[in-house]
Design a protein around this motif. Structure first.
Motif, PDB file in Angstrom:
ATOM      1  N   LEU A  10       0.839  -1.200   0.000  1.00 55.35           N
ATOM      2  CA  LEU A  10       0.000   0.000   0.000  1.00 55.35           C
ATOM      3  C   LEU A  10       0.873   1.249   0.000  1.00 55.35           C
ATOM      4  CD1 LEU A  10      -2.769   1.320   0.127  1.00 55.35           C
ATOM      5  CD2 LEU A  10      -2.710   1.046   2.625  1.00 55.35           C
ATOM      6  N   THR A  11       1.936   1.230   0.801  1.00 54.62           N
ATOM      7  CA  THR A  11       2.867   2.362   0.821  1.00 54.62           C
ATOM      8  C   THR A  11       3.509   2.557  -0.545  1.00 54.62           C
ATOM      9  OG1 THR A  11       3.334   1.895   3.146  1.00 54.62           O
ATOM     10  CG2 THR A  11       4.887   3.314   1.990  1.00 54.62           C
ATOM     11  N   TRP A  12       3.881   1.472  -1.181  1.00 55.44           N
ATOM     12  CA  TRP A  12       4.494   1.511  -2.511  1.00 55.44           C
ATOM     13  C   TRP A  12       3.540   2.137  -3.535  1.00 55.44           C
ATOM     14  CZ3 TRP A  12       8.764   1.183  -5.256  1.00 55.44           C
ATOM     15  CH2 TRP A  12       8.715   0.818  -6.598  1.00 55.44           C
ATOM     16  N   ARG A  13       2.267   1.785  -3.453  1.00 50.82           N
ATOM     17  CA  ARG A  13       1.302   2.261  -4.434  1.00 50.82           C
ATOM     18  C   ARG A  13       1.034   3.766  -4.308  1.00 50.82           C
ATOM     19  NH1 ARG A  13      -4.001   0.092  -4.020  1.00 50.82           N
ATOM     20  NH2 ARG A  13      -4.290   0.904  -6.146  1.00 50.82           N
ATOM     21  N   LEU A  14       1.282   4.338  -3.146  1.00 48.32           N
ATOM     22  CA  LEU A  14       0.993   5.759  -2.949  1.00 48.32           C
ATOM     23  C   LEU A  14       1.770   6.641  -3.918  1.00 48.32           C
ATOM     24  CD1 LEU A  14       0.864   6.062   0.945  1.00 48.32           C
ATOM     25  CD2 LEU A  14      -1.061   5.881  -0.651  1.00 48.32           C
ATOM     26  N   GLN A  15       2.932   6.180  -4.403  1.00 52.79           N
ATOM     27  CA  GLN A  15       3.738   7.016  -5.284  1.00 52.79           C
ATOM     28  C   GLN A  15       3.070   7.230  -6.644  1.00 52.79           C
ATOM     29  OE1 GLN A  15       7.355   4.846  -5.604  1.00 52.79           O
ATOM     30  NE2 GLN A  15       6.462   3.194  -6.811  1.00 52.79           N
ATOM     31  N   GLU A  16       1.992   6.474  -6.932  1.00 55.44           N
ATOM     32  CA  GLU A  16       1.267   6.694  -8.181  1.00 55.44           C
ATOM     33  C   GLU A  16       0.654   8.087  -8.222  1.00 55.44           C
ATOM     34  OE1 GLU A  16      -1.547   3.535  -8.908  1.00 55.44           O
ATOM     35  OE2 GLU A  16      -0.198   2.039  -8.040  1.00 55.44           O
ATOM     36  N   ASN A  17       0.438   8.681  -7.061  1.00 55.30           N
ATOM     37  CA  ASN A  17      -0.075  10.043  -6.977  1.00 55.30           C
ATOM     38  C   ASN A  17       1.005  10.912  -6.324  1.00 55.30           C
ATOM     39  OD1 ASN A  17      -1.330  12.456  -6.119  1.00 55.30           O
ATOM     40  ND2 ASN A  17      -3.313  11.469  -5.946  1.00 55.30           N
ATOM     41  N   PRO A  18       1.583  11.892  -7.052  1.00 52.53           N
ATOM     42  CA  PRO A  18       2.685  12.693  -6.492  1.00 52.53           C
ATOM     43  C   PRO A  18       2.329  13.402  -5.195  1.00 52.53           C
ATOM     44  CG  PRO A  18       2.475  13.065  -8.850  1.00 52.53           C
ATOM     45  CD  PRO A  18       1.270  12.265  -8.446  1.00 52.53           C
ATOM     46  N   ILE A  19       1.046  13.745  -4.992  1.00 53.26           N
ATOM     47  CA  ILE A  19       0.649  14.420  -3.759  1.00 53.26           C
ATOM     48  C   ILE A  19       0.794  13.481  -2.565  1.00 53.26           C
ATOM     49  CG2 ILE A  19      -1.335  15.437  -2.540  1.00 53.26           C
ATOM     50  CD1 ILE A  19      -2.246  16.587  -5.177  1.00 53.26           C
TER      51      ILE A  19
END
Length: 460
Positions: free
Chosen positions: A15-24
């Motif tokens: 889940l932490t890894w996937r957050l980078q899909e959104n720059p914000i």
């Protein structure tokens, strides 16, 4: 025969890894170690090398699994070169330029073909101290683990410890248990099934309570409670200040609360003052707070936290009464039934498009994190670490304030979304005043009238 082992991301790390899909939502942690002098470069290289060998992911890269049948997995980086990750910046840096550099680090994406960390030594100009800037992807570590990894690099005196460079075979075994199996299994609820056969009514009540708790953790939030910090963007600004730790402990103990309660109360008082300056009084604010699930038996690296979002009161006039209200709210969150099942909650969210997760996070007012550090002075490559400032990601909120204790000081690092907080110096001043107010609760008369003059208060 021993069970096969692999290095797939856990559901929480995924889940932490996937957050980078959104720059914000970019999940980058930046830590700035303020040093009393320039460290010896050769010793620093050995110290950082030693730290990377304590956690195998620091020498590994993530590789995706075809068709998304399992989360990405860590594989050793056969081309790993320490010099690609440990760098020297230009000499003659000021403290403002150090914070400016760290802000750029917080906004800069990682090279996904290499291990997800960077480290830069910035040397001071004149009387300015040097600084070591550590930049790490949040999927590599949480705050508590990061402190333990830092300890691997440090010594207890300036001369250092005489230890031979560790070999790969002598490094700590840090493998995860069967990641592919854990990807598909939620063991906690399954273990409850036999009990349900014998106690169906109680099991139904427990199941309903757990479902309600999960719903509270993942419920969507459609608007901020702050009428001021509402915009979101990708620009970041950093600021810092620090206070003595012992008086904050004393105030918390006198109120029968925790240091975390005193920390949150000070932040709320500061935010109330900040909103008053903007002619926008308010009653409540919503915070995201990480709750650590890490135990002494857990391996270094990775995330053993769960994020909980909840509302805190801002309109209580008496600071001590506010602190007790904060204590009640935090305790309620710590006892949420869904907290031990954070991996299962993350598994649900990992099947949700990232834009929906962004909607959940971008309407939180602020993030607050409290990271216990070293109680004694530490040295790295002959230089004493005077301050440790952590700038944790905003995760879509207006700002993140992280308190790191180090050698008797509370070091406050503020990572602010510049669209939400265009006047960071103003916010920092208000937050520092909030801590002044809380500290005065423990002082019948000022015992240290010059305390403010020792507080670092800078913005880049």
């Amino acid at each position: 025969m021993p069970r096969a082992r692999d290095s797939h991301l856990s559901q929480t790390d995924l889940l932490t890894w996937r957050l980078q899909e959104n720059p914000i939502l970019r999940p980058t942690i930046v830590a700035v170690l303020k040093l009393d002098e320039e460290p010896d470069w050769d010793r620093l290289v050995l110290a950082v090398d030693r730290g990377t060998r304590a956690v195998k992911e620091f020498r590994s890269r993530l590789v995706g699994v075809p068709f998304g049948l399992a989360p990405p997995r860590w594989v050793p980086d056969t081309e790993f070169e320490l010099s690609w990750h440990l760098r020297r910046g230009a000499a003659g840096c000021t403290w403002d330029s150090v914070l400016g550099f760290a802000a750029v680090e917080a906004m800069t994406a990682f090279d996904l073909a290499r291990p997800l960390w960077r480290s830069t030594l910035l040397t001071g100009a004149g009387s300015d101290a040097s600084a070591l800037v550590l930049t790490v992807h949040h999927s590599l570590t949480d705050g508590v683990s990061g402190v333990r990894i830092l300890a691997e690099m440090c010594d207890l005196d300036r001369a250092g410890t005489d230890r031979s460079r560790p070999s790969e075979s002598s490094s700590v075994t840090l493998e995860r248990p069967s990641g592919a199996t854990r990807w598909q299994r939620v063991s906690g609820p399954l273990r409850a099934v036999p009990r349900g056969l014998f106690h169906p009514l109680r099991s139904a009540r427990d199941g309903a309570a757990l479902a309600a708790s999960v719903a509270r953790l993942v419920r969507p939030i459609t608007s901020t409670l702050s009428p001021v910090m509402i915009e979101r963007g990708t620009g970041r600004g950093l600021s810092v200040f620090d206070i003595p730790a012992e008086p904050l402990h004393r105030v918390a103990n006198a109120a029968h609360c925790t240091m975390n309660d005193a920390f949150l109360t000070a932040v709320l008082l500061g935010l109330r003052a900040y909103h008053d300056r903007h002619d926008a009084p308010l009653r409540q604010l919503r915070v995201t707070m990480p709750i650590s699930l890490r135990t002494a038996a857990d391996r270094l690296g990775g995330n053993r936290i769960t994020l909980t979002r909840f509302v805190l009161p801002v309109d209580i006039a008496e600071p001590a009464e506010m602190m007790r209200a904060v204590d009640t709210a935090v305790e309620a969150q710590r006892h949420e039934r869904a907290i031990p099942f954070s991996g299962a909650v993350a598994a649900v969210l990992n099947r949700v498009p990232i834009r929906l997760i962004a909607d959940m996070l971008e309407h939180v007012d602020f993030v607050a994190s409290n990271v216990p550090g070293s109680p004694v002075p530490l040295y790295v490559a002959g230089a004493r670490i005077d301050r440790v400032y952590a700038f944790s990601p905003t995760l879509g909120a207006s700002f993140n304030v992280t308190l790191t204790t180090h050698a008797g000081r509370c070091c406050l690092g503020i990572n602010a979304d510049e669209a939400a907080v265009p006047d960071l110096a103003n916010l920092t001043d208000c937050l520092a005043s909030g801590f002044d107010t809380v500290l005065r609760l423990g002082l019948e008369t000022p015992k240290n009238p010059d305390r403010k003059s020792g507080r670092v208060h800078d913005t880049p």
